[in-house]
Design a protein around this motif. Structure first.
Motif, short mmCIF file in Angstrom:
data_model
loop_
_atom_site.label_atom_id
_atom_site.label_comp_id
_atom_site.label_asym_id
_atom_site.label_seq_id
_atom_site.Cartn_x
_atom_site.Cartn_y
_atom_site.Cartn_z
N HIS A 97 25.03 14.30 -20.90
CA HIS A 97 25.76 13.16 -20.95
C HIS A 97 26.49 13.19 -19.62
O HIS A 97 27.05 14.10 -19.11
N THR A 147 22.36 10.30 -22.03
CA THR A 147 23.31 9.39 -22.40
C THR A 147 24.48 9.20 -21.59
O THR A 147 24.98 10.30 -20.78
N THR A 169 28.46 7.52 -21.00
CA THR A 169 29.90 6.92 -21.12
C THR A 169 30.20 6.09 -19.75
O THR A 169 30.58 6.66 -18.79
N ASP A 223 33.04 -0.25 -19.12
CA ASP A 223 32.66 -0.92 -20.07
C ASP A 223 33.27 -0.39 -21.45
O ASP A 223 33.27 -1.33 -22.63
N THR A 224 33.26 0.96 -21.56
CA THR A 224 33.45 1.48 -23.01
C THR A 224 34.15 2.70 -22.61
O THR A 224 34.07 3.36 -21.71
N ARG A 225 34.82 3.17 -24.12
CA ARG A 225 35.55 4.61 -24.10
C ARG A 225 34.88 5.39 -24.95
O ARG A 225 35.26 6.49 -25.29
N ASP A 226 33.64 5.08 -25.57
CA ASP A 226 33.03 5.72 -26.48
C ASP A 226 32.71 7.03 -25.78
O ASP A 226 31.85 7.09 -24.74
N LEU A 227 32.77 8.16 -26.35
CA LEU A 227 32.27 9.40 -26.01
C LEU A 227 31.45 10.11 -27.15
O LEU A 227 31.96 10.06 -28.37
N PRO A 228 30.50 10.96 -26.98
CA PRO A 228 29.65 11.52 -27.86
C PRO A 228 30.42 12.74 -28.53
O PRO A 228 31.55 13.21 -27.86
N TRP A 231 42.05 5.35 -20.80
CA TRP A 231 40.77 6.61 -21.07
C TRP A 231 40.85 7.82 -20.37
O TRP A 231 39.98 8.77 -20.96
N GLU A 262 41.44 10.89 -22.74
CA GLU A 262 40.49 10.83 -23.66
C GLU A 262 39.48 11.81 -22.86
O GLU A 262 38.87 12.79 -23.28
N GLU A 263 39.14 11.39 -21.59
CA GLU A 263 38.04 11.95 -20.81
C GLU A 263 38.35 13.34 -20.45
O GLU A 263 37.70 14.29 -20.61
#
Length: 232
Positions: free
Chosen positions: A4, A29, A31, A35-40, A65, A68-69
């Motif tokens: 990732h 994959t 992030t 564009d997005t803050r989605d994390l797996p 973010w 979160e990161e």
């Protein structure tokens, strides 16, 4: 291999790492925080690569973010996932582990030597002297238990390793001629006078073998981090 990538701006991508991932048939994959803050989920990942960017890890108010990161990176390290941080990415690792990230005494932008730290055992061995591409103005305190891998005339903490699975690099071994041009195009305003700041013309004046050299060291680090499961 499940990889990732944490990407912070469109113009700082994986560079030479992309080819290594193809050659090793990695499932990749990404992030893209712009564009997005989605994390797996961390579970199931073999390697996380945190790329560079012009922001500061301290800019949490402007970029929420980042919280979160850092939590994601901290969890990955705790769970034994291999983590590689490049420039901003290395600073994110340090910050995620509770260490200061702050302005360095000197900005480093351009091609300058790093020197491997002597005497460190059971860590990745960088060449004694290596000319690498830099673009940073901040530095960090080493995470608890980390081993310094390299320093330079302009910055003491150029690279570090924590345990077997975490490496942070303040410089860009993944750089390519294309990524250098992208950096100059987007951040060229930073090329002002400084002891360790080169003009654009000098930055561009590197031979193909210079890129091949640093890209090979990058590949060696990736192989080192992924050569065995962090869980043994």
């Amino acid at each position: 291999m499940n990889v990732h990538i944490l990407q912070h701006v469109p113009f700082e991508g994986a560079g030479s790492i992309a080819q290594w991932l193809v050659e090793h048939e990695a499932t990749v994959t990404t992030t893209r925080f712009y564009d997005t803050r989605d994390l797996p989920a961390v579970a199931g990942l073999d390697l996380i690569i945190a790329l560079g960017g012009p922001l500061s890890v301290n800019d949490e108010a402007a970029h929420p973010w980042l919280v979160e990161e850092k939590a994601f990176i901290r969890e990955a390290i705790k769970e034994g996932v291999a983590v590689l941080g490049l420039c901003l990415g290395a600073q994110l690792i340090a910050s995620a582990l509770g260490k200061r990230v702050f302005p360095n005494a000197e900005r480093e932008i351009g091609w300058f030597d790093i020197q491997a730290a002597p005497g460190a055992d059971n860590v990745f061995k960088l060449p004694d002297v290596l000319t690498v591409f830099h673009w940073h103005g901040e530095t960090f305190d080493l995470p608890e238990g980390a081993v310094r891998l390299a320093k330079s005339a302009g910055c003491q903490n150029q690279a570090f390793q924590l345990d077997r699975n975490v490496i942070g690099l303040q410089f860009h071994l993944e750089t390519t001629p294309e990524s250098v041009e992208a950096m100059i195009a987007n951040c060229g305003y930073e090329l002002t006078d400084g002891t360790f700041v080169q003009p654009a013309e000098m930055i561009r004046r590197r031979a193909p073998e210079d890129y091949a050299c640093v890209n090979q060291v990058m590949a060696d680090i990736l192989s080192y981090l992924t050569s065995q499961s962090a869980n043994g």
